[in-house]
Design an enzyme around this catalytic site. Structure first.
Site, PDB file in Angstrom:
ATOM      1  N   GLU A  49      -3.868   9.346 -37.200  1.00  0.00           N
ATOM      2  CA  GLU A  49      -4.551   9.342 -38.527  1.00  0.00           C
ATOM      3  C   GLU A  49      -5.021  11.100 -38.420  1.00  0.00           C
ATOM      4  O   GLU A  49      -4.929  11.431 -39.439  1.00  0.00           O
ATOM      5  CB  GLU A  49      -5.691   8.694 -38.912  1.00  0.00           C
ATOM      6  CG  GLU A  49      -5.265   7.328 -39.354  1.00  0.00           C
ATOM      7  CD  GLU A  49      -5.187   6.298 -37.957  1.00  0.00           C
ATOM      8  OE1 GLU A  49      -5.371   6.791 -37.007  1.00  0.00           O
ATOM      9  OE2 GLU A  49      -5.101   4.945 -38.211  1.00  0.00           O
ATOM     10  N   PHE A  71     -15.234  -7.056 -40.408  1.00  0.00           N
ATOM     11  CA  PHE A  71     -14.130  -6.771 -39.460  1.00  0.00           C
ATOM     12  C   PHE A  71     -13.689  -5.156 -39.821  1.00  0.00           C
ATOM     13  O   PHE A  71     -13.388  -5.389 -41.160  1.00  0.00           O
ATOM     14  CB  PHE A  71     -12.938  -7.494 -39.244  1.00  0.00           C
ATOM     15  CG  PHE A  71     -11.784  -7.184 -38.412  1.00  0.00           C
ATOM     16  CD1 PHE A  71     -12.124  -6.675 -37.096  1.00  0.00           C
ATOM     17  CD2 PHE A  71     -10.700  -6.899 -38.983  1.00  0.00           C
ATOM     18  CE1 PHE A  71     -10.976  -6.331 -36.250  1.00  0.00           C
ATOM     19  CE2 PHE A  71      -9.615  -6.456 -38.088  1.00  0.00           C
ATOM     20  CZ  PHE A  71      -9.875  -6.251 -37.103  1.00  0.00           C
ATOM     21  N   GLN A  72     -13.602  -4.119 -39.105  1.00  0.00           N
ATOM     22  CA  GLN A  72     -13.068  -2.966 -39.577  1.00  0.00           C
ATOM     23  C   GLN A  72     -13.928  -2.226 -40.713  1.00  0.00           C
ATOM     24  O   GLN A  72     -13.082  -1.605 -41.407  1.00  0.00           O
ATOM     25  CB  GLN A  72     -11.444  -2.786 -39.694  1.00  0.00           C
ATOM     26  CG  GLN A  72     -10.898  -3.112 -38.395  1.00  0.00           C
ATOM     27  CD  GLN A  72      -9.484  -2.843 -38.498  1.00  0.00           C
ATOM     28  OE1 GLN A  72      -8.813  -2.830 -39.383  1.00  0.00           O
ATOM     29  NE2 GLN A  72      -8.989  -2.465 -37.058  1.00  0.00           N
ATOM     30  N   LYS A  87     -10.722  -3.333 -50.564  1.00  0.00           N
ATOM     31  CA  LYS A  87      -9.474  -3.926 -50.740  1.00  0.00           C
ATOM     32  C   LYS A  87      -9.305  -4.694 -52.034  1.00  0.00           C
ATOM     33  O   LYS A  87      -8.177  -4.867 -52.608  1.00  0.00           O
ATOM     34  CB  LYS A  87      -9.162  -5.013 -49.376  1.00  0.00           C
ATOM     35  CG  LYS A  87      -7.947  -5.538 -49.462  1.00  0.00           C
ATOM     36  CD  LYS A  87      -7.680  -6.545 -48.114  1.00  0.00           C
ATOM     37  CE  LYS A  87      -6.494  -7.064 -48.153  1.00  0.00           C
ATOM     38  NZ  LYS A  87      -5.604  -7.109 -46.995  1.00  0.00           N
ATOM     39  N   MET A  99      -9.296  30.082 -23.212  1.00  0.00           N
ATOM     40  CA  MET A  99     -10.153  30.773 -24.060  1.00  0.00           C
ATOM     41  C   MET A  99     -11.597  30.551 -23.238  1.00  0.00           C
ATOM     42  O   MET A  99     -12.398  31.403 -23.131  1.00  0.00           O
ATOM     43  CB  MET A  99     -10.126  30.511 -25.394  1.00  0.00           C
ATOM     44  CG  MET A  99     -11.303  31.131 -26.284  1.00  0.00           C
ATOM     45  SD  MET A  99     -11.071  32.717 -26.290  1.00  0.00           S
ATOM     46  CE  MET A  99      -9.854  33.347 -27.616  1.00  0.00           C
TER      47      MET A  99
HETATM   48  C1  LIG Z   1     -11.396  31.064 -31.108  1.00  0.00           C
HETATM   49  C2  LIG Z   1     -11.664  31.619 -32.524  1.00  0.00           C
HETATM   50  C3  LIG Z   1     -11.918  33.032 -32.440  1.00  0.00           C
HETATM   51  C4  LIG Z   1     -11.974  33.625 -33.913  1.00  0.00           C
HETATM   52  N1  LIG Z   1     -12.227  34.966 -33.608  1.00  0.00           N
HETATM   53  C5  LIG Z   1     -12.182  35.575 -34.873  1.00  0.00           C
HETATM   54  C6  LIG Z   1     -12.182  36.972 -34.995  1.00  0.00           C
HETATM   55  O1  LIG Z   1     -12.198  37.656 -34.191  1.00  0.00           O
HETATM   56  N2  LIG Z   1     -12.157  37.444 -36.369  1.00  0.00           N
HETATM   57  C7  LIG Z   1     -12.095  36.813 -37.574  1.00  0.00           C
HETATM   58  O2  LIG Z   1     -12.007  37.371 -38.563  1.00  0.00           O
HETATM   59  N3  LIG Z   1     -12.123  35.373 -37.399  1.00  0.00           N
HETATM   60  C8  LIG Z   1     -12.117  34.992 -36.319  1.00  0.00           C
HETATM   61  N4  LIG Z   1     -12.140  33.320 -36.171  1.00  0.00           N
HETATM   62  C9  LIG Z   1     -12.109  32.568 -37.430  1.00  0.00           C
HETATM   63  C10 LIG Z   1     -13.732  32.587 -37.667  1.00  0.00           C
HETATM   64  O3  LIG Z   1     -14.074  31.478 -37.142  1.00  0.00           O
HETATM   65  C11 LIG Z   1     -13.679  32.096 -39.434  1.00  0.00           C
HETATM   66  O4  LIG Z   1     -13.034  31.034 -39.730  1.00  0.00           O
HETATM   67  C12 LIG Z   1     -13.180  33.176 -40.164  1.00  0.00           C
HETATM   68  O5  LIG Z   1     -13.709  34.552 -39.938  1.00  0.00           O
HETATM   69  C13 LIG Z   1     -13.455  32.873 -41.631  1.00  0.00           C
HETATM   70  O6  LIG Z   1     -12.963  33.654 -42.621  1.00  0.00           O
HETATM   71  P1  LIG Z   1     -13.092  34.066 -43.974  1.00  0.00           P
HETATM   72  O7  LIG Z   1     -14.550  34.874 -44.148  1.00  0.00           O
HETATM   73  O8  LIG Z   1     -12.095  34.893 -44.719  1.00  0.00           O
HETATM   74  O9  LIG Z   1     -13.502  32.607 -44.676  1.00  0.00           O
HETATM   75  P2  LIG Z   1     -12.814  31.304 -45.161  1.00  0.00           P
HETATM   76  O10 LIG Z   1     -13.563  30.275 -44.341  1.00  0.00           O
HETATM   77  O11 LIG Z   1     -11.503  31.654 -45.469  1.00  0.00           O
HETATM   78  O12 LIG Z   1     -13.678  31.317 -46.519  1.00  0.00           O
HETATM   79  C14 LIG Z   1     -13.185  31.768 -47.797  1.00  0.00           C
HETATM   80  C15 LIG Z   1     -14.237  32.422 -48.664  1.00  0.00           C
HETATM   81  O13 LIG Z   1     -13.473  32.689 -49.895  1.00  0.00           O
HETATM   82  C16 LIG Z   1     -14.248  32.134 -50.924  1.00  0.00           C
HETATM   83  N5  LIG Z   1     -13.269  31.710 -51.868  1.00  0.00           N
HETATM   84  C17 LIG Z   1     -12.570  30.617 -52.121  1.00  0.00           C
HETATM   85  N6  LIG Z   1     -11.713  30.489 -52.916  1.00  0.00           N
HETATM   86  C18 LIG Z   1     -11.903  31.799 -53.634  1.00  0.00           C
HETATM   87  C19 LIG Z   1     -11.323  32.295 -54.789  1.00  0.00           C
HETATM   88  N7  LIG Z   1     -10.258  31.652 -55.588  1.00  0.00           N
HETATM   89  N8  LIG Z   1     -11.890  33.437 -55.376  1.00  0.00           N
HETATM   90  C20 LIG Z   1     -12.871  34.139 -54.307  1.00  0.00           C
HETATM   91  N9  LIG Z   1     -13.407  33.618 -53.451  1.00  0.00           N
HETATM   92  C21 LIG Z   1     -13.229  32.320 -52.870  1.00  0.00           C
HETATM   93  C22 LIG Z   1     -15.006  30.901 -50.384  1.00  0.00           C
HETATM   94  O14 LIG Z   1     -16.003  30.703 -51.215  1.00  0.00           O
HETATM   95  C23 LIG Z   1     -15.330  31.448 -48.840  1.00  0.00           C
HETATM   96  O15 LIG Z   1     -16.557  32.193 -48.954  1.00  0.00           O
HETATM   97  C24 LIG Z   1     -12.132  32.691 -34.992  1.00  0.00           C
HETATM   98  C25 LIG Z   1     -11.805  31.380 -34.660  1.00  0.00           C
HETATM   99  C26 LIG Z   1     -11.546  30.812 -33.662  1.00  0.00           C
HETATM  100  C27 LIG Z   1     -11.245  29.487 -33.517  1.00  0.00           C
HETATM  101  C1  LIG Z   2     -11.091  19.756 -30.075  1.00  0.00           C
HETATM  102  C2  LIG Z   2     -11.578  20.833 -29.363  1.00  0.00           C
HETATM  103  N1  LIG Z   2     -12.362  20.709 -28.081  1.00  0.00           N
HETATM  104  C3  LIG Z   2     -12.485  21.702 -27.576  1.00  0.00           C
HETATM  105  C4  LIG Z   2     -12.690  23.153 -28.042  1.00  0.00           C
HETATM  106  C5  LIG Z   2     -13.245  24.069 -27.400  1.00  0.00           C
HETATM  107  N2  LIG Z   2     -12.137  25.030 -26.904  1.00  0.00           N
HETATM  108  C6  LIG Z   2     -11.920  26.168 -27.448  1.00  0.00           C
HETATM  109  S1  LIG Z   2     -10.640  27.069 -27.000  1.00  0.00           S
HETATM  110  C7  LIG Z   2     -10.279  25.752 -25.699  1.00  0.00           C
HETATM  111  C8  LIG Z   2      -9.186  26.037 -24.597  1.00  0.00           C
HETATM  112  C9  LIG Z   2      -7.767  25.858 -25.300  1.00  0.00           C
HETATM  113  O1  LIG Z   2      -6.972  25.721 -24.509  1.00  0.00           O
HETATM  114  P1  LIG Z   2      -5.373  25.991 -24.303  1.00  0.00           P
HETATM  115  O2  LIG Z   2      -5.027  25.135 -25.683  1.00  0.00           O
HETATM  116  O3  LIG Z   2      -4.571  25.813 -23.397  1.00  0.00           O
HETATM  117  O4  LIG Z   2      -5.250  27.312 -25.182  1.00  0.00           O
HETATM  118  P2  LIG Z   2      -5.275  28.787 -24.337  1.00  0.00           P
HETATM  119  O5  LIG Z   2      -6.603  29.490 -24.800  1.00  0.00           O
HETATM  120  O6  LIG Z   2      -5.125  28.560 -23.079  1.00  0.00           O
HETATM  121  O7  LIG Z   2      -4.426  29.649 -24.967  1.00  0.00           O
HETATM  122  C10 LIG Z   2     -11.360  25.037 -25.645  1.00  0.00           C
HETATM  123  C11 LIG Z   2     -11.264  23.779 -24.806  1.00  0.00           C
HETATM  124  C12 LIG Z   2     -11.950  22.903 -29.397  1.00  0.00           C
HETATM  125  N3  LIG Z   2     -11.724  24.187 -29.943  1.00  0.00           N
HETATM  126  N4  LIG Z   2     -11.413  21.959 -29.953  1.00  0.00           N
END
Ligand SMILES: Cc1cc2nc3c(=O)[nH]c(=O)nc-3n(C[C@H](O)[C@H](O)[C@H](O)COP(=O)(O)OP(=O)(O)OC[C@H]3O[C@@H](n4cnc5c(N)ncnc54)[C@H](O)[C@@H]3O)c2cc1C
Ligand SMILES: Cc1ncc(C[n+]2csc(CCOP(=O)(O)OP(=O)(O)O)c2C)c(N)n1
Ligand SMILES: [Mg+2]
Lengths: 569, 162
Positions: free
Chosen positions: A49, A111-112, A161, A477
């Site tokens: 799911e 159940f469930q 249901k 990472m």
């Molecule tokens: C491993 C990892 C590393 C990351 N490293 C980075 C990084 O280095 N740099 C980076 O940038 N991000 C990075 N991210 C992503 C980060 O965590 C955030 O998800 C991201 O920066 C959020 O993007 P955003 O500010 O555009 O917001 P979003 O989450 O896209 O939010 C959208 C915003 O726009 C507003 N909005 C929605 N609709 C409208 C509309 N119609 N008009 C006006 N406003 C609107 C919302 O209210 C909200 O404030 C990383 C993520 C991971 C998992």
């Molecule tokens: C569901 C979930 N569990 C744990 C994490 C923490 N986490 C972030 S990056 C990462 C490693 C991902 O490994 P892989 O998919 O091999 O990607 P790589 O960084 O090696 O490219 C982990 C465990 C996560 N982001 N999501």
């Protein structure tokens, strides 16, 4: 007209224009499945799911429409939670239907039975438990309305249901949505835009930072027009990639923790930062006190709760991005404002010097494949025209850095929650929406194993998505953090045992290829990407490559590590 | 650092079973404590009014308000802290009685303007109405005389509109 609750559900879905639904059956939704069968509704049977919700989410991100998923009560419902939280963090419009035990058994540990509205309350935009059959139709339409309006988000509708089995008097003409509050468009005073123009005129080093809000608000064209007329360099968060063309000279790439040197330097040195549809996430700002500390900040966001949340700004504008940009563009036109080359020269030259000093780079030498090279070659081979989804980790960051996204909704990734296992099921949703596009999940060897079972779904429905696996044998990472901040104590990140991914894929009937040396990258991509079958490409990449630039957690974004070099300014 | 102070927030919400949970979850989930809470339906049976108090800086409380305003079932959010309002709280106070304390207690009760609701040989239940501060003071005064238990309604507040 009298009809069964399940029929009402199908009628409502049709009225909402839903053309595909992702789900998994069970006891409490078996009546709905019977109706799906009878009405020949397009339903994709996933294998978990969570994947149904991610697929609906991927479909929504690619099309801008509301994605729909369905699961049974109890474990089916709890399996959707990660998908809902993922959509919630990234403001993605989806509606998730769950089965529930009959209303008279709710609260009896039947159940469930599971209180899924209670569980998802903090991680959804809204949710409903439909207790009264007469409210079924209104509730469903309200759910779609809420999912897509204002700041979008996931809405869950829990269906007991007996409610879906009830005989209901259904009259589409009588549908009444009780959400007037949501239909109100915020209308900021025109003075705010005049003030924006004044600030823009006064600025010597202005720039734009854009985010997911541009894509959610479908404001790409307006953004491009504004940026070009005012000659503003643009940086985009991970969530906003593609809104401004990645290959445009004004584009700076991503800011923040793994952003480009020049985007972070520009933010640190600009005197006006116009932020549209981005929420100043901590991955973007680094140390708050020093973020854009030389700049006045204008923040345009549709959600008042995003404004002044992390960063206190000088000019807040609560508005939908598209209408704000339309207003701004009109004002610039009426005032005959176009930035001249001369007035931007110094600023753009400075940025150009940063671009030269530290472009995104890596070193592809020797016989071991560098993951960045795989992404760069993927960009070349697909001519930048593929839709890329990602898993989470290093693979995600390299996909963001080394592929250039010229069109909106072509980079699809779990940013806010960072959900491993997102990219592959999301790719299925994307490919169903765009069967003629090449759809590639850039994956890590850890993440792909979180929803690898969906290989069966791709085969059953002939959804030819592609997986580009950056196989480093590590939870890369996390390993990178252990290398840099924990003296290389690689605690539980070494995935020493690995299945033979080619055999796994082949067991599901997929095509599968492997590349172990750099000269095999291109031929493998060319073989795998263009066939009409699902295909996994396993790239055996350098095991201990790190993502750079990197801003250490808690540091200012102007203090970046660029691999061997430390860069500060 | 900016000063923390008590804020009175008044909400109009749809009168539905899970709305209080949404409001409480919005505060609790982000780590803000609800100090007092007062809920009842309004003259419109579809709408309830929630009045809550929470302690925080102006900036934090503004964030809380914005978060609450996002909830679909919240119709209106008002901060009554710096608005001209009437604020009242009601406390029911049960006193444990001893032969020695009785006369002293009755004297105090009269001075404090408390209403006596029940009175028997072991216990009496008092009612006191006033601002939160006044209720606090009354409880402080009664404490040495043997408070058995207290139930407070939380603050109800209404704008004066003069
Ligand atoms: C491993 C990892 C590393 C990351 N490293 C980075 C990084 O280095 N740099 C980076 O940038 N991000 C990075 N991210 C992503 C980060 O965590 C955030 O998800 C991201 O920066 C959020 O993007 P955003 O500010 O555009 O917001 P979003 O989450 O896209 O939010 C959208 C915003 O726009 C507003 N909005 C929605 N609709 C409208 C509309 N119609 N008009 C006006 N406003 C609107 C919302 O209210 C909200 O404030 C990383 C993520 C991971 C998992
Ligand atoms: C569901 C979930 N569990 C744990 C994490 C923490 N986490 C972030 S990056 C990462 C490693 C991902 O490994 P892989 O998919 O091999 O990607 P790589 O960084 O090696 O490219 C982990 C465990 C996560 N982001 N999501
Ligand atoms: Mg890995």
């Amino acid at each position: 007209m009298k009809m069964k609750g399940t029929q009402v559900l199908i009628e409502c879905l049709k009225a909402e224009g839903v053309d595909v639904m992702f789900g998994y059956p069970g006891g409490s939704v078996i009546d709905i499945y019977d109706e799906l069968y009878k009405s020949k509704f397009n339903h994709i049977l996933v294998r978990h799911e969570q994947a149904a919700v991610h697929a609906a989410d991927g479909y929504a991100r690619a099309t801008g429409k509301v994605g729909v998923a369905l699961a049974t009560s109890g474990p089916g419902a709890t399996n959707t939670v990660t998908g809902i939280a993922t959509a919630n963090m990234d403001s993605i419009p989806i509606v998730v239907f769950t089965g529930q035990v009959p209303t008279h058994l709710i609260g009896n540990d039947a159940f469930q039975e599971c209180d899924i509205t209670g569980i998802t309350r903090p991680c959804s935009k809204h949710n409903y438990l439909v207790r009264n059959p007469d409210e079924l139709a209104n509730t469903i339409h309200e759910a779609f309305h809420i999912a897509r309006s204002g700041r979008p988000g996931p809405v869950l509708v829990d269906l007991p249901k007996n409610v879906i089995a009830a005989e209901i008097d259904y009259d589409p003409a009588k549908i009444k949505i009780n959400a007037t509050k949501l239909s109100l468009q915020p209308k900021p005073s025109s003075k705010k835009y005049v003030q924006l123009l004044e600030m823009l005129r006064a600025a010597k080093r202005p720039m734009l930072m854009t985010g997911g809000g541009i894509l959610l608000g479908k404001a790409t064209d307006e953004l491009r027009a504004f940026a070009r007329r005012a000659k503003l360099p643009v940086t985009s968060t991970l969530m906003g990639l593609g809104a401004f063309p990645g290959s445009d000279p004004l584009f700076l790439g991503m800011p923040g923790m793994h952003g480009t040197y020049f985007a972070n330097m520009a933010i640190s040195h600009c005197d006006l930062l116009i932020c549209i549809g981005a929420r100043f996430d901590d991955r973007v700002t680094g140390k708050i006190d020093t973020f854009a500390s030389n700049a006045q900040i204008i923040h345009i966001d549709v959600d008042p709760s995003s404004i002044n949340k992390n960063i206190v700004v000088d000019l807040p504008i609560v508005s939908d991005a598209k209408s704000a940009l339309e207003n701004i563009n009109r004002l610039l036109k009426d005032n005959n404002y176009t930035a001249t080359e001369a007035e931007r020269k110094d600023w753009l030259d400075l940025i150009e010097s940063w671009k030269k000093k530290a472009p995104l780079s890596y070193c592809q030498d020797g016989k071991i494949i560098k993951p960045q090279c795989v992404i760069e070659t993927l960009y070349e081979v697909t001519k930048g025209k593929a839709i890329i989804t990602t898993e989470v980790g290093q693979n995600q960051m390299w996909a963001a850095q080394f592929y250039k996204y010229d069109d909106p909704n072509t980079f699809i990734s779990s940013g806010g929650l960072g959900t491993m296992g997102y990219g592959f099921p999301a790719a299925l949703g994307v490919k169903l929406a765009f069967p003629d596009r090449i759809v590639v999940d850039v994956a890590g060897d850890g993440s792909i194993q979180m929803n690898i079972q969906e290989m069966a779904t791709a085969m059953q429905y002939n959804i030819p998505v592609k997986i580009v696996l950056l196989n480093n044998g590590y939870l890369g990472m996390v390993r990178q953090w252990q290398e840099l901040f924990y003296e290389k104590r690689y605690s539980n990140t070494d995935m020493t045992f690995q299945p033979d991914f080619l055999k796994v894929a082949e067991a599901y009937g997929w095509e599968a290829f492997r590349a172990t040396t750099p000269d095999e990258i291109r031929p493998v991509l060319e073989k795998g990407l263009f066939s009409n079958r699902p295909c996994l490409m396993d790239f055996q990449v350098a095991r201990e490559e790190c993502v750079y630039p990197m801003v250490r957690p808690g540091a200012s974004i102007s203090e970046m590590t660029l691999g061997t070099r430390e860069m500060t300014n | 650092m900016e000063n923390k102070k008590e804020n009175v927030i008044s909400l109009l919400v749809n009168n539905k079973p899970d709305v209080l949970a949404r409001v409480a979850g919005t505060l609790g989930g982000k780590g803000y404590n609800i100090e007092t809470l007062c809920v009842d339906v309004t003259i419109n049976p579809d709408v309830s009014k929630i009045i809550l108090t929470t302690i925080g800086t102006k900036a934090t409380v503004q964030k809380i308000e914005a978060q609450l305003a996002r909830l679909i079932d919240v119709i209106k959010v008002e901060n009554l802290t710096d608005v001209e309002t009437v604020k009242r709280e009601l406390a029911l106070i049960r006193m444990a009685l001893t032969a020695d304390s009785k006369s002293e207690l009755i004297r105090t009760i009269n001075k404090l303007n408390c209403k006596i609701l029940t009175f028997n040989s072991d216990h009496c239940v008092l009612e006191y109405r006033g601002t939160k501060c006044e209720v606090d003071k009354v409880l402080e005064t009664l404490k040495p005389l043997g408070i058995d238990d207290v139930a407070r309604t939380g603050i109800a507040a209404l704008e004066r509109k003069n």
